[in-house]
Design a protein around this motif. Structure first.
Motif, PDB file in Angstrom:
ATOM      1  N   ARG A 296       0.868  -1.183   0.000  1.00  0.00           N
ATOM      2  CA  ARG A 296       0.000   0.000   0.000  1.00  0.00           C
ATOM      3  C   ARG A 296       0.904   1.232   0.000  1.00  0.00           C
ATOM      4  N   HIS A 297       0.534   2.228  -0.777  1.00  0.00           N
ATOM      5  CA  HIS A 297       1.308   3.468  -0.833  1.00  0.00           C
ATOM      6  C   HIS A 297       1.478   4.061   0.562  1.00  0.00           C
ATOM      7  N   ALA A 298       2.467   4.920   0.701  1.00  0.00           N
ATOM      8  CA  ALA A 298       2.728   5.602   1.963  1.00  0.00           C
ATOM      9  C   ALA A 298       1.691   6.724   2.187  1.00  0.00           C
ATOM     10  N   LYS A 299       1.752   7.328   3.363  1.00  0.00           N
ATOM     11  CA  LYS A 299       0.795   8.362   3.777  1.00  0.00           C
ATOM     12  C   LYS A 299       0.803   9.532   2.793  1.00  0.00           C
TER      13      LYS A 299
ATOM     14  N   GLY B 102       4.716  10.304   4.868  1.00  0.00           N
ATOM     15  CA  GLY B 102       4.732   9.281   3.838  1.00  0.00           C
ATOM     16  C   GLY B 102       6.103   9.125   3.196  1.00  0.00           C
TER      17      GLY B 102
ATOM     18  N   ARG C 271       0.782   9.407  -5.475  1.00  0.00           N
ATOM     19  CA  ARG C 271       1.256   8.884  -4.190  1.00  0.00           C
ATOM     20  C   ARG C 271       1.875   7.492  -4.321  1.00  0.00           C
ATOM     21  N   THR C 272       1.401   6.694  -5.277  1.00  0.00           N
ATOM     22  CA  THR C 272       1.992   5.369  -5.463  1.00  0.00           C
ATOM     23  C   THR C 272       3.305   5.465  -6.235  1.00  0.00           C
TER      24      THR C 272
ATOM     25  N   THR D 107       5.837   6.698  -3.763  1.00  0.00           N
ATOM     26  CA  THR D 107       6.185   5.616  -2.840  1.00  0.00           C
ATOM     27  C   THR D 107       7.157   4.662  -3.518  1.00  0.00           C
TER      28      THR D 107
ATOM     29  N   HIS E 254      -3.377   0.433  -3.793  1.00  0.00           N
ATOM     30  CA  HIS E 254      -4.269   1.153  -2.886  1.00  0.00           C
ATOM     31  C   HIS E 254      -5.092   0.200  -2.022  1.00  0.00           C
TER      32      HIS E 254
ATOM     33  N   THR F 284      -0.882   2.477   5.813  1.00  0.00           N
ATOM     34  CA  THR F 284      -0.038   3.042   4.763  1.00  0.00           C
ATOM     35  C   THR F 284       1.382   2.505   4.904  1.00  0.00           C
TER      36      THR F 284
END
Length: 166
Positions: free
Chosen positions: A9-12, A30, A58-59, A62, A108, A136
């Motif tokens: 899962r992607h970070a914050k 994140g 965000r991904t 990450t 996600h 996350t």
């Protein structure tokens, strides 16, 4: 041939605001999470043959931070992965080349936890934890004893849930 699947899962990320969901960048927390997770992933899985990464900002951020600590042979940024559910991601995995041994999927929630739970072959503490969702920057590491084409419900073993902090 032993295979490894990592569902990350992607970070914050920052709140959506006016940017829209797909353009949400990582928050400061994140960036720290992803940077800290990289060495833990490298230690757990070694090199990655294929990385499948959602096209959301965000991904991709990450992945960029995590992959600084990983050797990745090939990566694909995918619009399809951004909106994919567990069955769509499973279909992407089933289509992988048979010679691929280690795959990283950066995506996600709830897709990552639902897919890990779907694939896991046991009802244990990890299964219960993952069934509630993963935080996350958490990575589900699964052992895959079958060919990618044969991957399906209860055909892999979730043996580790990695987080940036211990």
């Amino acid at each position: 041939m032993a295979r490894t699947l990592v569902l990350l899962r992607h970070a914050k990320a920052e709140p959506e605001g006016d940017l829209g969901d797909a353009r949400r960048p990582l928050a400061t927390k994140g960036r720290k999470q992803a940077t800290a997770l990289g060495p833990r992933l490298a230690e757990a899985v070694g090199a990655v043959d294929v990385a499948l990464v959602s096209s959301a900002l965000r991904t991709t951020e990450t992945y960029r931070l995590v992959s600084q600590q990983l050797r990745v042979r090939e990566d694909t940024i995918s619009d399809e992965l951004y909106e994919a559910g567990p069955r769509q991601v499973l279909a992407m995995l089933q289509a992988l080349d048979a010679g691929t041994s280690t795959v990283l999927v950066v995506g996600h929630e709830p897709t990552m936890s639902h897919l890990a739970h779907l694939l896991h072959d046991a009802q244990d503490d990890l299964a219960r934890q993952v069934s509630l969702g993963i935080p996350t920057a958490a990575a589900c590491v699964l052992e895959v004893p079958t060919a990618w084409a044969d991957l399906d419900r209860s055909t892999a073993h979730l043996h580790q849930l990695l987080r940036p902090e211990g």
